[in-house]
Design a protein around this motif. Structure first.
Motif, PDB file in Angstrom:
ATOM      1  N   SER A  95      33.863 -54.829 -63.486  1.00 59.19           N
ATOM      2  CA  SER A  95      34.106 -53.755 -64.621  1.00 59.19           C
ATOM      3  C   SER A  95      33.123 -52.706 -64.420  1.00 59.19           C
ATOM      4  O   SER A  95      32.230 -52.787 -63.723  1.00 59.19           O
ATOM      5  N   PRO A  96      33.469 -51.576 -65.221  1.00 62.58           N
ATOM      6  CA  PRO A  96      32.728 -50.375 -65.235  1.00 62.58           C
ATOM      7  C   PRO A  96      31.496 -50.710 -66.020  1.00 62.58           C
ATOM      8  O   PRO A  96      31.336 -51.916 -66.609  1.00 62.58           O
ATOM      9  N   VAL A  97      30.551 -49.915 -65.951  1.00 57.06           N
ATOM     10  CA  VAL A  97      29.304 -50.016 -66.922  1.00 57.06           C
ATOM     11  C   VAL A  97      29.631 -50.051 -68.266  1.00 57.06           C
ATOM     12  O   VAL A  97      30.489 -49.352 -68.548  1.00 57.06           O
ATOM     13  N   ASP A  98      29.299 -50.879 -68.969  1.00 55.64           N
ATOM     14  CA  ASP A  98      29.398 -51.140 -70.372  1.00 55.64           C
ATOM     15  C   ASP A  98      28.778 -49.944 -71.191  1.00 55.64           C
ATOM     16  O   ASP A  98      27.622 -49.392 -70.984  1.00 55.64           O
ATOM     17  N   LEU A  99      29.761 -49.349 -72.047  1.00 53.88           N
ATOM     18  CA  LEU A  99      29.155 -48.234 -72.992  1.00 53.88           C
ATOM     19  C   LEU A  99      28.542 -48.672 -74.159  1.00 53.88           C
ATOM     20  O   LEU A  99      29.126 -48.748 -75.451  1.00 53.88           O
ATOM     21  N   LYS A 100      27.227 -49.297 -74.077  1.00 56.37           N
ATOM     22  CA  LYS A 100      26.501 -49.985 -75.244  1.00 56.37           C
ATOM     23  C   LYS A 100      25.026 -49.803 -74.855  1.00 56.37           C
ATOM     24  O   LYS A 100      24.622 -49.955 -73.896  1.00 56.37           O
ATOM     25  N   HIS A 178      24.759 -51.784 -80.121  1.00 58.96           N
ATOM     26  CA  HIS A 178      25.289 -50.615 -80.677  1.00 58.96           C
ATOM     27  C   HIS A 178      25.863 -49.674 -79.792  1.00 58.96           C
ATOM     28  O   HIS A 178      25.517 -49.702 -78.690  1.00 58.96           O
ATOM     29  N   TYR A 179      27.334 -49.481 -80.398  1.00 57.72           N
ATOM     30  CA  TYR A 179      28.306 -48.719 -79.336  1.00 57.72           C
ATOM     31  C   TYR A 179      27.932 -47.146 -80.145  1.00 57.72           C
ATOM     32  O   TYR A 179      28.392 -46.747 -81.099  1.00 57.72           O
ATOM     33  N   TYR A 260      28.510 -51.052 -84.612  1.00 55.80           N
ATOM     34  CA  TYR A 260      27.492 -52.218 -84.274  1.00 55.80           C
ATOM     35  C   TYR A 260      28.234 -53.425 -84.604  1.00 55.80           C
ATOM     36  O   TYR A 260      28.983 -53.773 -85.218  1.00 55.80           O
ATOM     37  N   SER A 261      27.685 -54.344 -83.563  1.00 53.80           N
ATOM     38  CA  SER A 261      28.244 -55.774 -83.487  1.00 53.80           C
ATOM     39  C   SER A 261      26.779 -56.703 -83.440  1.00 53.80           C
ATOM     40  O   SER A 261      26.018 -56.505 -82.466  1.00 53.80           O
ATOM     41  N   PHE A 262      27.220 -57.894 -83.907  1.00 50.55           N
ATOM     42  CA  PHE A 262      26.080 -58.867 -83.995  1.00 50.55           C
ATOM     43  C   PHE A 262      26.502 -60.271 -83.644  1.00 50.55           C
ATOM     44  O   PHE A 262      26.955 -60.941 -84.506  1.00 50.55           O
TER      45      PHE A 262
END
Length: 335
Positions: A95-100, A178-179, A260-262
């Motif tokens: 996968s590409p680098v995560d954007l987060k 955090h995105y 935001y994701s938790f």
């Protein structure tokens, strides 16, 4: 593609009841939902919304800091894989680098015995109020997770307290993710496709973007439900259930708006040996594996600082462990 009907909904309020029949009814509903789909929504009277709001406010304040302040708690400086995860640190194979960016919180044990790399004291940031905004949420959801372990034990035909002796020192992890606002992220992944390594996950998020693989191999959106948390099965529960429940591959795609994701990942004690607890049909054999060893093995193949330690020969992994991508459903082949 949105297909909300694919995801079942289970009210787990009855797990807090003193009536065993009510708890068994929830276990039966949970079993039906998890057989049907590795992803579901859970609702319940025991969820404290005030703690969710407090966690969100804490995360907003933390991620609004400059890079230097956040990097002071860089995860690579921790003893138990806790701390700040900058954009680009984490990358799933293929996968590409995560954007987060993220901040990872583990069970905050006062001592580190040097043998269990996911256990020990957390690397807390200096930001005032951070710990007080995070730990109550962690403890609240951990108590609900213990109730869910009881329901899974019942659903698998075991004593309700079967898992209780193995929940004393689990390396459960809460991620504050955090995105950032990124208009250019039209087709860049927030998180690449993967299964969760643990038994199950409870997720609270502030916006859309989560996608899962449906039983027919299609990617579908997981719509927001303000009254519910998202729950999903992980690798270890697939093993424990001998494939009755399937870890479902998921990803976060197209996140142009701030999100935001938790997720809180639930597992068993570090040294607990994960092996099938019920008979299967013989079509697949799940080898036994220590809970913490499996979790760390998967983690070490994702994070840059651990990959660097491997490259320097400071960290050696067991090649006999299942590689990432060994569990869950697969995406349908392109036509």
């Amino acid at each position: 593609m949105t297909d909300a009907a694919t995801l079942p909904v289970v009210d787990i309020s009855g797990l807090a009841s003193a009536d065993a029949a009510e708890r068994r009814a929830v276990a039966a509903a949970l079993d039906r939902a998890c057989v049907r789909s590795g992803f579901l929504y859970v609702t319940g009277a025991q969820f404290d919304r005030a703690l969710f709001n407090r966690l969100l406010a804490t995360a907003r304040a933390y991620f609004a800091q400059d890079s230097a302040a956040k990097m002071a708690s860089y995860i690579g400086r921790s003893a138990n894989h806790s701390g700040y995860v900058p954009v680009g640190e984490e990358r799933f194979a293929g996968s590409p680098v995560d954007l987060k960016e993220a901040f990872d919180v583990n069970n905050d044990y006062p001592h580190d015995d040097g043998r269990r790399p996911l256990l020990g004291p957390n690397l807390w940031p200096a930001m005032p109020g951070f710990r007080d905004g995070v730990l109550p949420y962690y403890r609240h959801l951990s108590a609900i997770g213990a109730q869910l372990f009881g329901a899974f034990a019942t659903a698998l035909g075991l004593a309700e307290d079967h898992f209780a002796p193995h929940l004393r020192h689990p390396p459960n992890q809460l991620r504050l993710i955090h995105y950032p606002h990124a208009p250019e992220a039209d087709d860049r992944p927030g998180i690449g496709a993967h299964t969760d390594y643990e038994c199950f996950t409870l997720l609270f998020a502030t916006g859309p973007g989560l996608q899962v693989i449906a039983p027919d191999g299609r990617w579908i959106d997981v719509p927001q439900r303000p009254d519910a948390m998202v729950m999903n099965i992980g690798d270890m529960m697939e093993t424990l259930s001998n494939g009755r429940y399937t870890a479902t591959t998921h990803r976060v795609r197209k996140v142009p708006d701030e999100r935001y994701s938790f997720p809180l990942f639930f597992t068993l004690d570090y040294d607990y040996v994960v092996a099938p607890l019920i008979p299967g049909d013989g079509t697949r054999v799940y080898p036994p594996v220590a809970s913490g060893a499996h979790l760390f093995h998967q983690t070490a193949q994702t994070f840059a600082y651990l990959k660097e330690r491997r490259a320097r020969g400071e960290l050696v992994l067991d090649d006999a462990m299942p590689p990432p991508g060994s569990f869950g459903r697969r995406e349908a082949a392109a036509a």
